[in-house]
Structures are given as structure tokens and as C-alpha cells.
Motif scaffolding. Structure first.
Motif, mmCIF file in Angstrom:
data_model
loop_
_atom_site.group_PDB
_atom_site.id
_atom_site.type_symbol
_atom_site.label_atom_id
_atom_site.label_comp_id
_atom_site.label_asym_id
_atom_site.label_seq_id
_atom_site.Cartn_x
_atom_site.Cartn_y
_atom_site.Cartn_z
ATOM 1 N N UNK A 102 29.430 19.789 -27.461
ATOM 2 C CA UNK A 102 30.168 19.202 -28.577
ATOM 3 C C UNK A 102 30.412 17.733 -28.263
ATOM 4 N N UNK A 103 29.962 16.868 -29.156
ATOM 5 C CA UNK A 103 30.316 15.451 -29.067
ATOM 6 C C UNK A 103 31.601 15.243 -29.861
ATOM 7 N N UNK A 104 32.595 14.703 -29.205
ATOM 8 C CA UNK A 104 33.877 14.404 -29.846
ATOM 9 C C UNK A 104 33.902 12.925 -30.191
ATOM 10 N N UNK A 105 34.084 12.618 -31.460
ATOM 11 C CA UNK A 105 34.191 11.224 -31.868
ATOM 12 C C UNK A 105 35.626 10.761 -31.666
ATOM 13 N N UNK A 106 35.775 9.724 -30.858
ATOM 14 C CA UNK A 106 37.099 9.265 -30.443
ATOM 15 C C UNK A 106 37.457 7.981 -31.175
ATOM 16 N N UNK A 141 36.498 28.852 -33.078
ATOM 17 C CA UNK A 141 35.589 28.046 -32.262
ATOM 18 C C UNK A 141 35.723 28.290 -30.762
ATOM 19 N N UNK A 142 36.726 29.028 -30.348
ATOM 20 C CA UNK A 142 37.000 29.164 -28.914
ATOM 21 C C UNK A 142 35.866 29.808 -28.143
ATOM 22 N N UNK A 143 35.040 30.600 -28.816
ATOM 23 C CA UNK A 143 33.995 31.340 -28.109
ATOM 24 C C UNK A 143 32.587 30.788 -28.280
ATOM 25 N N UNK A 144 32.444 29.631 -28.926
ATOM 26 C CA UNK A 144 31.099 29.064 -28.982
ATOM 27 C C UNK A 144 30.750 28.537 -27.591
ATOM 28 N N UNK A 145 29.458 28.538 -27.205
ATOM 29 C CA UNK A 145 29.084 28.213 -25.826
ATOM 30 C C UNK A 145 29.645 26.886 -25.321
ATOM 31 N N UNK A 146 29.600 25.851 -26.126
ATOM 32 C CA UNK A 146 30.064 24.545 -25.659
ATOM 33 C C UNK A 146 31.534 24.565 -25.279
ATOM 34 N N UNK A 147 32.350 25.269 -26.070
ATOM 35 C CA UNK A 147 33.781 25.323 -25.803
ATOM 36 C C UNK A 147 34.059 26.204 -24.592
ATOM 37 N N UNK A 148 33.406 27.346 -24.527
ATOM 38 C CA UNK A 148 33.598 28.242 -23.378
ATOM 39 C C UNK A 148 33.229 27.554 -22.068
ATOM 40 N N UNK A 149 32.181 26.745 -22.095
ATOM 41 C CA UNK A 149 31.698 26.092 -20.872
ATOM 42 C C UNK A 149 32.284 24.689 -20.685
ATOM 43 N N UNK A 150 33.204 24.317 -21.566
ATOM 44 C CA UNK A 150 33.890 23.035 -21.458
ATOM 45 C C UNK A 150 32.910 21.858 -21.456
ATOM 46 N N UNK A 151 31.935 21.939 -22.334
ATOM 47 C CA UNK A 151 30.927 20.881 -22.437
ATOM 48 C C UNK A 151 31.265 19.971 -23.615
ATOM 49 N N UNK A 152 32.112 19.009 -23.341
ATOM 50 C CA UNK A 152 32.528 18.036 -24.339
ATOM 51 C C UNK A 152 32.101 16.640 -23.880
ATOM 52 N N UNK A 153 31.504 15.911 -24.789
ATOM 53 C CA UNK A 153 31.145 14.525 -24.503
ATOM 54 C C UNK A 153 31.879 13.657 -25.511
ATOM 55 N N UNK A 154 32.651 12.683 -25.017
ATOM 56 C CA UNK A 154 33.446 11.820 -25.886
ATOM 57 C C UNK A 154 32.639 10.564 -26.216
ATOM 58 N N UNK A 160 23.517 20.547 -30.373
ATOM 59 C CA UNK A 160 24.704 19.697 -30.237
ATOM 60 C C UNK A 160 25.443 19.634 -31.571
ATOM 61 N N UNK A 161 26.756 19.768 -31.507
ATOM 62 C CA UNK A 161 27.624 19.630 -32.681
ATOM 63 C C UNK A 161 28.498 18.410 -32.497
ATOM 64 N N UNK A 162 28.484 17.508 -33.459
ATOM 65 C CA UNK A 162 29.404 16.377 -33.426
ATOM 66 C C UNK A 162 30.631 16.707 -34.249
#
Length: 336
Positions: free
Chosen positions: A270-274, A293-306, A215-217
Motif C-alpha cells: 500500500x502506498x500512502x499519500x502523505x 482492510x485489516x486482512x489484505x496482504x499488504x496490511x497483514x505484512x505491514x508493507x506500507x510505503x509513504x 499495489x494500492x495507493x
């Protein structure tokens, strides 16, 4: 995390050596008290024993400080709060009704003039996100003015002279225990801590098996990303929920990383700090449109947690953030 560099005293009861109680968990010596609002207490402030009288006009900086006081039922001891723009609206807080009972003092950074003008007898804040050498408001300076102060235990990692080290969740429990002693409500604090620990234990027991999800914050930054290292709450949130912070081996709090290191770690979430002036949607758009960053797995798979700002700083709400992120890992990632 943005570096927001975000006197009336109660009657003193007589002290006898026979009546002092040593609290080894958080370094406090407490006189027996006749009830909330009386007595003196000696409590560690980042490793330094400090004697407190029960505050009556507390000034709290940012949501984490206010929420700790409100969660302990100490609203009547809070004169007002200082809330910089990074913080979400207080109307969104679980303690919104308590905010309405105290005074909004400023949306500026914490400073000495504000505290003095408010007639504060107690200030609650973190080191570098509140108290600051460069702005001339430190616990030592307030001591000379007869104004008591309280530092979040988690932020003692950076505090010069009297450092303590706490894992972030243990830092929360330590703060609640110490505040409970200062204000003469130790039983109330113990009950609250036990409730939070039970919730954390329940998350830990439900954590998915297998290899932890990397996980990347992402806090902020375009040239270089500001992220969470091992000494801030998101690291514990990620770890307890069953993930692994890609920068969890960095012995720091909030720090500037590199995009190369992010890409090399191949995070799956990717955890997005809001927070107020940098919406999560803008940060997600940047990661998707940035060729690095467009091709890292989290971005490609649209795995974002706010993650809400107040669920990432030292606050009772980190328990809420943990529960939400753990549910996301279990349901949306492991079974998505």
C-alpha cells in the motif's frame, strides 16, 4: 488526491515566416531569441496553440508548478506562489532556497482576485487543482484579462475543449519543454529532461523480474477510498518500478474506488499519500483497524510505503518518488 476545488509584457521581436521553427514534440513555434526574456513563442496549451510573451511576474500554484520553474532556473521570473495546506512545508523542498527568493501569496485555493492583485502576467497550475470553472479562474477567463496561463500537460486529460493525453512522466517532460520554449531556455530544458529520462531508464533496468507486485495507493477516504488511476504520476511510478497498480486499468486520474475492489485485488503493498492535513500515520492506523482492510496482504505484512504529496503530483519530484519506491520494491519487498 484532494480536489482543491491543491501586466508587464516583454518587448515583442518582429516575426518572419522564414524564422519560425516547428517543434513537433510539443507543438511549439518559436521565434529566434536574443536571450532569455525576449521574443514571442507559440506553444500548445492542452492542444490549443497560444502565443506567449516571456513572463516576468509568474504566479505558481502548488509545489509542482513552482518546482518546474525553479528546476529550469527561472526563479527571477516568479513573482510568488500559492500553497494550499495539502502541500508539505516548502522548507522540505529541494528548492527551498528558491522559495525564499519569491513571495508567498496565499495558502488559499487559486482564485482570480489573488492573481489580479498580484499583478501576475502568467499563471501555472493544473486543471481542477488550480484552474477551475466553479471558482471562476480558467485559462479562457485569464485570456480576457490579458494574463497568460500554462496548464500541466498531465491534467489536460480532464480539460474540456482542447484535450491532450500524456502518460504522466511524458507530461512532465512536455511541461519542461514547453516552459523552456516560453522562457527562451530550450537548451536548459532539454538537458534537464535528459537527466530525468536517464534516471527513469536506470530504474526501469533495475526493476525486479517475475510477476509485478500488486499495489494500492491510498489517498484518503473512509467510506470509500480515493485512489490513483492510470492518468496520474503514481501509476507510472508503480509500473516503472516493477509493480502493478490495482486500478491501473481505470481510465481516469484520481477517482473514488470501493473497499470491495481493494480487497478483491489483494494488494501486497500500500502506498500512502502523505500530505499536510491528513498524516500518513493516521491512514495506516485506519487500514489496520478497519476490519474490511485489516486482512489484505499488504496490511497483514505491514508493507506500507509513504509517498510525499509533491512526489505524486505533476512535478520534477516524481522522479525522486520513483527512485525511492523502486528501491523499496527491490530491497524491502522482493528481498524482505
Amino acid at each position: 488526491m484532494l480536489n482543491w476545488t491543491r501586466h508587464r509584457r516583454a518587448a515583442v521581436a518582429p516575426v518572419t515566416a522564414a524564422t519560425l521553427l516547428l517543434l513537433t514534440a510539443c507543438g511549439a513555434q518559436v521565434q529566434p531569441q536574443s536571450g532569455e526574456g525576449t521574443g514571442t513563442t507559440t506553444v500548445n496549451r492542452c492542444g490549443e496553440p497560444v502565443e506567449y510573451t516571456v513572463p516576468q511576474r509568474a504566479v505558481v500554484y502548488e509545489g509542482g508548478s513552482a518546482d518546474k520553474m525553479f528546476a529550469l532556473g527561472l526563479t527571477e521570473h516568479v513573482h510568488g506562489y500559492v500553497m494550499p495546506p495539502a502541500n508539505p512545508p516548502v522548507s522540505e523542498s529541494p528548492w527551498a532556497s528558491e522559495y525564499e527568493k519569491v513571495e508567498f501569496l496565499s495558502d488559499d485555493l487559486l482564485n482570480r482576485e489573488l492573481v489580479v492583485d498580484a499583478g501576475a502576467d502568467f499563471v501555472v497550475a493544473g486543471w481542477n487543482s488550480g484552474f477551475s470553472d466553479s471558482r471562476g479562474i480558467t485559462p479562457e477567463i485569464l485570456d480576457t484579462l490579458g494574463i497568460q496561463s500554462f496548464l500541466h500537460a498531465e491534467s489536460c486529460f480532464n480539460y474540456p475543449g482542447h484535450p491532450e493525453r500524456h502518460t504522466p512522466f511524458d507530461g512532465l517532460y512536455t511541461d519542461l519543454e514547453r516552459l523552456g520554449e516560453i522562457f527562451g531556455v530550450p537548451d536548459r530544458a532539454s538537458k534537464l529532461i535528459a537527466e530525468y529520462q536517464d534516471k527513469v531508464d536506470a530504474v526501469r533496468e533495475q526493476a525486479p523480474g517475475g510477476d509485478p507486485v500488486p499495489v494500492f495507493l491510498y489517498d484518503s477516504g473512509t467510506d470509500k477510498p480515493l485512489s490513483a488511476a492510470s492518468q496520474v504520476p503514481p501509476n507510472d511510478i508503480i509500473r516503472i518500478a516493477g509493480g502493478t497498480n490495482i486500478f491501473g486499468d481505470v481510465d481516469a486520474r484520481w477517482f473514488e474506488a470501493s473497499w470491495e475492489a481493494v480487497v478483491e485485488a489483494q494488494p501486497e503493498v500500500v502506498i500512502i499519500l502523505d500530505y499536510g492535513d491528513q498524516p500518513a500515520e493516521d491512514k495506516i492506523a485506519f487500514l489496520k483497524n478497519n476490519p474490511v482492510t485489516a486482512n489484505i496482504p499488504a496490511v497483514e505484512q505491514d508493507r506500507f510505503f509513504v509517498l510525499d504529496y509533491n512526489e505524486a503530483i505533476s512535478s520534477p519530484r516524481i522522479v525522486d518518488g520513483l527512485e525511492k519506491f523502486a528501491e523499496y520494491l527491490r530491497d524491502d519487498v522482493r528481498h524482505g
